[in-house]
Design a protein around this motif. Structure first.
Motif, PDB file in Angstrom:
ATOM      1  N   MET A  50      -2.041 -15.063  28.329  1.00 43.92           N
ATOM      2  CA  MET A  50      -2.581 -13.958  27.561  1.00 43.92           C
ATOM      3  C   MET A  50      -3.949 -14.367  27.011  1.00 43.92           C
ATOM      4  O   MET A  50      -4.113 -15.468  26.516  1.00 43.92           O
ATOM      5  CB  MET A  50      -1.597 -13.629  26.417  1.00 43.92           C
ATOM      6  N   HIS A  51      -4.890 -13.491  27.117  1.00 44.05           N
ATOM      7  CA  HIS A  51      -6.248 -13.717  26.613  1.00 44.05           C
ATOM      8  C   HIS A  51      -6.180 -13.964  25.098  1.00 44.05           C
ATOM      9  O   HIS A  51      -5.378 -13.333  24.396  1.00 44.05           O
ATOM     10  CB  HIS A  51      -7.097 -12.475  26.917  1.00 44.05           C
ATOM     11  N   PRO A  52      -7.018 -14.873  24.572  1.00 44.83           N
ATOM     12  CA  PRO A  52      -6.963 -15.176  23.131  1.00 44.83           C
ATOM     13  C   PRO A  52      -7.130 -13.942  22.224  1.00 44.83           C
ATOM     14  O   PRO A  52      -6.444 -13.820  21.213  1.00 44.83           O
ATOM     15  CB  PRO A  52      -8.105 -16.172  22.921  1.00 44.83           C
ATOM     16  N   PHE A  53      -8.035 -13.028  22.588  1.00 48.04           N
ATOM     17  CA  PHE A  53      -8.212 -11.816  21.792  1.00 48.04           C
ATOM     18  C   PHE A  53      -6.934 -10.987  21.796  1.00 48.04           C
ATOM     19  O   PHE A  53      -6.475 -10.520  20.746  1.00 48.04           O
ATOM     20  CB  PHE A  53      -9.391 -10.989  22.325  1.00 48.04           C
ATOM     21  N   THR A  54      -6.342 -10.823  22.959  1.00 46.00           N
ATOM     22  CA  THR A  54      -5.100 -10.059  23.080  1.00 46.00           C
ATOM     23  C   THR A  54      -3.995 -10.697  22.253  1.00 46.00           C
ATOM     24  O   THR A  54      -3.272 -10.009  21.523  1.00 46.00           O
ATOM     25  CB  THR A  54      -4.669  -9.971  24.553  1.00 46.00           C
ATOM     26  N   LYS A  55      -3.890 -11.996  22.344  1.00 51.68           N
ATOM     27  CA  LYS A  55      -2.865 -12.721  21.583  1.00 51.68           C
ATOM     28  C   LYS A  55      -3.056 -12.506  20.082  1.00 51.68           C
ATOM     29  O   LYS A  55      -2.092 -12.278  19.346  1.00 51.68           O
ATOM     30  CB  LYS A  55      -2.928 -14.205  21.932  1.00 51.68           C
ATOM     31  N   GLU A  56      -4.296 -12.543  19.625  1.00 58.90           N
ATOM     32  CA  GLU A  56      -4.590 -12.351  18.207  1.00 58.90           C
ATOM     33  C   GLU A  56      -4.291 -10.917  17.780  1.00 58.90           C
ATOM     34  O   GLU A  56      -3.746 -10.681  16.698  1.00 58.90           O
ATOM     35  CB  GLU A  56      -6.051 -12.716  17.913  1.00 58.90           C
ATOM     36  N   VAL A  57      -4.629  -9.951  18.615  1.00 60.32           N
ATOM     37  CA  VAL A  57      -4.345  -8.550  18.303  1.00 60.32           C
ATOM     38  C   VAL A  57      -2.843  -8.340  18.160  1.00 60.32           C
ATOM     39  O   VAL A  57      -2.377  -7.725  17.194  1.00 60.32           O
ATOM     40  CB  VAL A  57      -4.935  -7.598  19.370  1.00 60.32           C
ATOM     41  N   VAL A  58      -2.071  -8.858  19.094  1.00 57.44           N
ATOM     42  CA  VAL A  58      -0.613  -8.727  19.035  1.00 57.44           C
ATOM     43  C   VAL A  58      -0.084  -9.350  17.744  1.00 57.44           C
ATOM     44  O   VAL A  58       0.753  -8.765  17.051  1.00 57.44           O
ATOM     45  CB  VAL A  58       0.046  -9.350  20.289  1.00 57.44           C
ATOM     46  N   SER A  59      -0.588 -10.505  17.391  1.00 59.70           N
ATOM     47  CA  SER A  59      -0.162 -11.181  16.169  1.00 59.70           C
ATOM     48  C   SER A  59      -0.486 -10.346  14.927  1.00 59.70           C
ATOM     49  O   SER A  59       0.350 -10.192  14.025  1.00 59.70           O
ATOM     50  CB  SER A  59      -0.843 -12.549  16.078  1.00 59.70           C
ATOM     51  N   ILE A  60      -1.676  -9.789  14.869  1.00 61.96           N
ATOM     52  CA  ILE A  60      -2.093  -8.957  13.734  1.00 61.96           C
ATOM     53  C   ILE A  60      -1.227  -7.703  13.637  1.00 61.96           C
ATOM     54  O   ILE A  60      -0.771  -7.324  12.553  1.00 61.96           O
ATOM     55  CB  ILE A  60      -3.587  -8.591  13.847  1.00 61.96           C
ATOM     56  N   LEU A  61      -1.000  -7.069  14.769  1.00 64.94           N
ATOM     57  CA  LEU A  61      -0.202  -5.845  14.777  1.00 64.94           C
ATOM     58  C   LEU A  61       1.198  -6.082  14.224  1.00 64.94           C
ATOM     59  O   LEU A  61       1.736  -5.248  13.490  1.00 64.94           O
ATOM     60  CB  LEU A  61      -0.115  -5.282  16.197  1.00 64.94           C
ATOM     61  N   LYS A  62       1.776  -7.200  14.540  1.00 64.91           N
ATOM     62  CA  LYS A  62       3.130  -7.509  14.076  1.00 64.91           C
ATOM     63  C   LYS A  62       3.195  -7.698  12.563  1.00 64.91           C
ATOM     64  O   LYS A  62       4.270  -7.626  11.982  1.00 64.91           O
ATOM     65  CB  LYS A  62       3.656  -8.763  14.777  1.00 64.91           C
ATOM     66  N   GLU A  63       2.041  -7.903  11.929  1.00 63.87           N
ATOM     67  CA  GLU A  63       1.993  -8.148  10.482  1.00 63.87           C
ATOM     68  C   GLU A  63       1.716  -6.904   9.643  1.00 63.87           C
ATOM     69  O   GLU A  63       1.685  -6.981   8.420  1.00 63.87           O
ATOM     70  CB  GLU A  63       0.928  -9.214  10.174  1.00 63.87           C
ATOM     71  N   ILE A  64       1.524  -5.753  10.284  1.00 61.56           N
ATOM     72  CA  ILE A  64       1.241  -4.532   9.524  1.00 61.56           C
ATOM     73  C   ILE A  64       2.505  -4.151   8.753  1.00 61.56           C
ATOM     74  O   ILE A  64       3.551  -3.932   9.349  1.00 61.56           O
ATOM     75  CB  ILE A  64       0.816  -3.368  10.442  1.00 61.56           C
ATOM     76  N   PRO A  65       2.403  -4.077   7.432  1.00 67.20           N
ATOM     77  CA  PRO A  65       3.600  -3.754   6.651  1.00 67.20           C
ATOM     78  C   PRO A  65       4.065  -2.306   6.845  1.00 67.20           C
ATOM     79  O   PRO A  65       3.256  -1.410   7.094  1.00 67.20           O
ATOM     80  CB  PRO A  65       3.160  -3.954   5.198  1.00 67.20           C
ATOM     81  N   GLN A  66       5.340  -2.109   6.712  1.00 67.74           N
ATOM     82  CA  GLN A  66       5.912  -0.774   6.769  1.00 67.74           C
ATOM     83  C   GLN A  66       5.286   0.079   5.673  1.00 67.74           C
ATOM     84  O   GLN A  66       5.057  -0.394   4.554  1.00 67.74           O
ATOM     85  CB  GLN A  66       7.415  -0.864   6.565  1.00 67.74           C
ATOM     86  N   GLY A  67       4.974   1.340   6.019  1.00 70.36           N
ATOM     87  CA  GLY A  67       4.389   2.249   5.042  1.00 70.36           C
ATOM     88  C   GLY A  67       2.890   2.091   4.865  1.00 70.36           C
ATOM     89  O   GLY A  67       2.296   2.708   3.985  1.00 70.36           O
ATOM     90  N   LYS A  68       2.262   1.265   5.698  1.00 74.56           N
ATOM     91  CA  LYS A  68       0.814   1.044   5.652  1.00 74.56           C
ATOM     92  C   LYS A  68       0.227   1.315   7.023  1.00 74.56           C
ATOM     93  O   LYS A  68       0.939   1.331   8.039  1.00 74.56           O
ATOM     94  CB  LYS A  68       0.485  -0.393   5.234  1.00 74.56           C
ATOM     95  N   VAL A  69      -1.081   1.507   7.075  1.00 75.47           N
ATOM     96  CA  VAL A  69      -1.777   1.703   8.346  1.00 75.47           C
ATOM     97  C   VAL A  69      -3.015   0.823   8.405  1.00 75.47           C
ATOM     98  O   VAL A  69      -3.505   0.347   7.376  1.00 75.47           O
ATOM     99  CB  VAL A  69      -2.195   3.180   8.577  1.00 75.47           C
ATOM    100  N   VAL A  70      -3.489   0.610   9.609  1.00 77.25           N
ATOM    101  CA  VAL A  70      -4.766  -0.058   9.861  1.00 77.25           C
ATOM    102  C   VAL A  70      -5.504   0.762  10.914  1.00 77.25           C
ATOM    103  O   VAL A  70      -4.908   1.595  11.585  1.00 77.25           O
ATOM    104  CB  VAL A  70      -4.599  -1.520  10.346  1.00 77.25           C
ATOM    105  N   THR A  71      -6.792   0.515  11.040  1.00 73.38           N
ATOM    106  CA  THR A  71      -7.566   1.221  12.059  1.00 73.38           C
ATOM    107  C   THR A  71      -7.757   0.323  13.278  1.00 73.38           C
ATOM    108  O   THR A  71      -7.632  -0.895  13.196  1.00 73.38           O
ATOM    109  CB  THR A  71      -8.946   1.643  11.520  1.00 73.38           C
ATOM    110  N   TYR A  72      -8.071   0.952  14.390  1.00 72.57           N
ATOM    111  CA  TYR A  72      -8.340   0.201  15.621  1.00 72.57           C
ATOM    112  C   TYR A  72      -9.477  -0.798  15.381  1.00 72.57           C
ATOM    113  O   TYR A  72      -9.390  -1.955  15.767  1.00 72.57           O
ATOM    114  CB  TYR A  72      -8.741   1.151  16.759  1.00 72.57           C
ATOM    115  N   GLY A  73     -10.531  -0.327  14.725  1.00 74.74           N
ATOM    116  CA  GLY A  73     -11.685  -1.185  14.451  1.00 74.74           C
ATOM    117  C   GLY A  73     -11.355  -2.328  13.514  1.00 74.74           C
ATOM    118  O   GLY A  73     -11.870  -3.436  13.661  1.00 74.74           O
TER     119      GLY A  73
END
Length: 104
Positions: A1-24
């Motif tokens: 897995m590309h390092p950027f992809t790996k980091e994105v997956v890791s970040i996504l897994k940390e988004i708390p329930q009831g919260k949102v983040v933007t693509y950017g």
């Protein structure tokens, strides 16, 4: 897995329930501030495989931007089930629900 992809997956897994983040926001945290479209592709291709909370990602205006009406409705319902209120059934109040940092 590309390092950027790996980091994105890791970040996504940390988004708390009831919260949102933007693509950017995810792209910037993952090291590529101009990689919002890449984040979208990663979500599209890897959400199921990695059990990613894809529904917690919105555009920079806080809007649900999925073109498929059924999937957009699913995103809306998932967000509402976590206590996120939507404005006009498609926009999240970022000042209220956006994660400022991933430490929250």
């Amino acid at each position: 897995m590309h390092p950027f992809t790996k980091e994105v997956v890791s970040i996504l897994k940390e988004i708390p329930q009831g919260k949102v983040v933007t693509y950017g926001q995810i792209a910037k945290l993952a090291g590529n501030p101009r990689g919002a479209r890449q984040v979208s592709r990663i979500l599209h291709s890897m959400s199921e495989k990695h059990s990613l909370p894809w529904h917690r990602v919105v555009n920079a205006k806080g809007e649900i931007v999925i073109a498929n009406p059924e999937i957009a409705l699913q995103q809306k319902l998932l967000l509402e089930s976590e206590g996120v209120e939507l404005i006009n059934d498609k926009r999240v109040d970022l000042s209220r629900y956006q994660v400022g940092t991933m430490d929250e």
